[in-house]
Design a protein around this motif. Sequence first.
Motif, short mmCIF file in Angstrom:
data_model
loop_
_atom_site.label_atom_id
_atom_site.label_comp_id
_atom_site.label_asym_id
_atom_site.label_seq_id
_atom_site.Cartn_x
_atom_site.Cartn_y
_atom_site.Cartn_z
N GLY A 143 -16.47 -34.81 3.43
CA GLY A 143 -15.39 -34.84 2.45
C GLY A 143 -14.29 -33.84 2.72
N ALA A 144 -14.52 -32.92 3.66
CA ALA A 144 -13.52 -31.90 4.00
C ALA A 144 -12.79 -32.21 5.30
CB ALA A 144 -14.20 -30.53 4.10
N ILE A 145 -13.08 -33.35 5.92
CA ILE A 145 -12.43 -33.73 7.17
C ILE A 145 -11.66 -35.03 6.92
CG2 ILE A 145 -12.76 -34.39 9.60
CD1 ILE A 145 -15.46 -32.82 9.46
N ALA B 245 20.07 -45.64 15.51
CA ALA B 245 20.26 -45.00 14.21
C ALA B 245 20.74 -46.03 13.19
CB ALA B 245 21.27 -43.87 14.33
N ALA B 246 20.18 -45.95 12.01
CA ALA B 246 20.59 -46.86 10.94
C ALA B 246 21.94 -46.41 10.42
CB ALA B 246 19.56 -46.85 9.83
N PRO B 247 22.89 -47.33 10.30
CA PRO B 247 24.21 -46.93 9.82
C PRO B 247 24.21 -46.63 8.32
CG PRO B 247 24.12 -49.29 10.16
CD PRO B 247 22.82 -48.73 10.64
N ASP B 248 23.19 -47.05 7.63
CA ASP B 248 23.13 -46.91 6.19
C ASP B 248 22.12 -45.82 5.82
OD1 ASP B 248 22.68 -47.19 3.49
OD2 ASP B 248 22.24 -49.33 3.56
N ASN B 249 22.53 -44.83 5.04
CA ASN B 249 21.62 -43.75 4.64
C ASN B 249 20.43 -44.28 3.86
OD1 ASN B 249 22.98 -41.70 5.86
ND2 ASN B 249 24.23 -41.22 4.07
N THR B 250 20.60 -45.35 3.12
CA THR B 250 19.50 -45.92 2.35
C THR B 250 18.42 -46.44 3.30
OG1 THR B 250 21.05 -46.56 0.63
CG2 THR B 250 18.88 -47.57 0.56
N LEU B 251 18.83 -47.08 4.37
CA LEU B 251 17.87 -47.59 5.34
C LEU B 251 17.13 -46.43 6.01
CD1 LEU B 251 16.63 -50.05 6.55
CD2 LEU B 251 18.53 -50.19 8.16
N ARG B 252 17.82 -45.35 6.34
CA ARG B 252 17.17 -44.17 6.89
C ARG B 252 16.13 -43.63 5.91
NH1 ARG B 252 22.16 -41.15 8.38
NH2 ARG B 252 23.07 -42.87 9.47
N ALA B 253 16.47 -43.65 4.64
CA ALA B 253 15.55 -43.18 3.61
C ALA B 253 14.30 -44.06 3.55
CB ALA B 253 16.24 -43.15 2.25
N VAL B 254 14.47 -45.36 3.79
CA VAL B 254 13.32 -46.26 3.81
C VAL B 254 12.37 -45.86 4.92
CG1 VAL B 254 12.57 -48.63 4.29
CG2 VAL B 254 14.49 -48.21 2.74
N TRP B 255 12.88 -45.60 6.13
CA TRP B 255 12.02 -45.21 7.26
C TRP B 255 11.31 -43.90 6.94
CZ3 TRP B 255 11.95 -49.71 8.40
CH2 TRP B 255 12.99 -50.46 8.96
N ALA B 256 12.02 -42.95 6.34
CA ALA B 256 11.40 -41.67 5.99
C ALA B 256 10.29 -41.86 4.97
CB ALA B 256 12.46 -40.71 5.45
N LEU B 257 10.50 -42.76 4.02
CA LEU B 257 9.50 -43.05 3.00
C LEU B 257 8.26 -43.70 3.61
CD1 LEU B 257 8.94 -42.92 -0.02
CD2 LEU B 257 10.07 -45.13 -0.25
N VAL B 258 8.46 -44.59 4.56
CA VAL B 258 7.33 -45.22 5.25
C VAL B 258 6.50 -44.15 5.95
CG1 VAL B 258 6.72 -46.72 7.20
CG2 VAL B 258 8.40 -47.49 5.52
N ARG B 259 7.14 -43.25 6.68
CA ARG B 259 6.42 -42.18 7.38
C ARG B 259 5.68 -41.28 6.40
NH1 ARG B 259 11.19 -42.29 10.15
NH2 ARG B 259 11.94 -40.41 9.15
N ALA B 260 6.32 -40.94 5.29
CA ALA B 260 5.69 -40.07 4.29
C ALA B 260 4.44 -40.73 3.70
CB ALA B 260 6.69 -39.72 3.19
N ASN B 261 4.52 -42.03 3.42
CA ASN B 261 3.37 -42.73 2.85
C ASN B 261 2.24 -42.84 3.87
OD1 ASN B 261 3.56 -43.94 0.00
ND2 ASN B 261 5.63 -44.13 0.80
N GLU B 262 2.56 -43.10 5.12
CA GLU B 262 1.53 -43.14 6.16
C GLU B 262 0.80 -41.81 6.22
OE1 GLU B 262 3.60 -44.03 9.78
OE2 GLU B 262 3.25 -46.18 9.56
N ARG B 263 1.56 -40.74 6.30
CA ARG B 263 0.96 -39.41 6.40
C ARG B 263 0.13 -39.09 5.16
NH1 ARG B 263 4.02 -34.53 8.96
NH2 ARG B 263 3.62 -35.94 10.65
N VAL C 206 -1.53 -41.11 3.24
CA VAL C 206 -2.80 -41.83 3.32
C VAL C 206 -3.73 -41.15 4.32
CG1 VAL C 206 -3.89 -44.01 4.05
CG2 VAL C 206 -1.85 -44.05 2.59
N LEU C 207 -3.23 -40.82 5.48
CA LEU C 207 -4.05 -40.20 6.52
C LEU C 207 -4.59 -38.83 6.08
CD1 LEU C 207 -1.95 -41.10 9.67
CD2 LEU C 207 -4.01 -42.25 8.81
N GLU C 208 -3.80 -38.11 5.29
CA GLU C 208 -4.23 -36.79 4.81
C GLU C 208 -5.18 -36.91 3.62
OE1 GLU C 208 -3.71 -33.98 6.28
OE2 GLU C 208 -1.94 -34.28 7.52
#
Length: 146
Positions: free
Chosen positions: A76-78, A100-118, A120-122
């Motif tokens: 449970g600690a790993i 690079a995404a020309p739209d800041n909103t699209l960039r935010a979507v990619w950042a959100l995807v990475r944050a959610n992946e991390r 879950v893994l954590e």
Amino acid sequence: MRPVGMQVTAKAEYALRAATVLASSGPGPVKSEAIAAAEGIPLRFLHNILAALTRAGILTSLRGADGGYELTRAPGAITVADVIRAVEGPFAAGGGPETAAPDNTLRAVWALVRANERAVLEAVTLADLVAGRLPAMVPLGRAPQT
């Protein structure tokens, strides 16, 4: 455009499967041959994975007739992230399309995807994998449904 999201390597997959075998085995060392046989992992490849997990402090290796590998902490600690980092190194900050995404909103979507992946893994631990359950998680960056 390449797909967004992490790509799990065979090495990471095998490391998680091996760690799950150790987490479910109870106290006492487990021989690498038994792990390889249980999960269908080539023994030579498994030895490299077990060495990386040992260097990362996730496993300890015991020599001798009664030797083998054991987890250094409770399952449970790993986290899944701990195991992946041990064999693959730190998570890349990348993700999203090559251009690079020309739209800041699209960039935010990619950042959100990475944050959610991390997230879950954590959050998911070896104990969760052994129990066949996932922790309750609320998606990041989303307004609660009312």
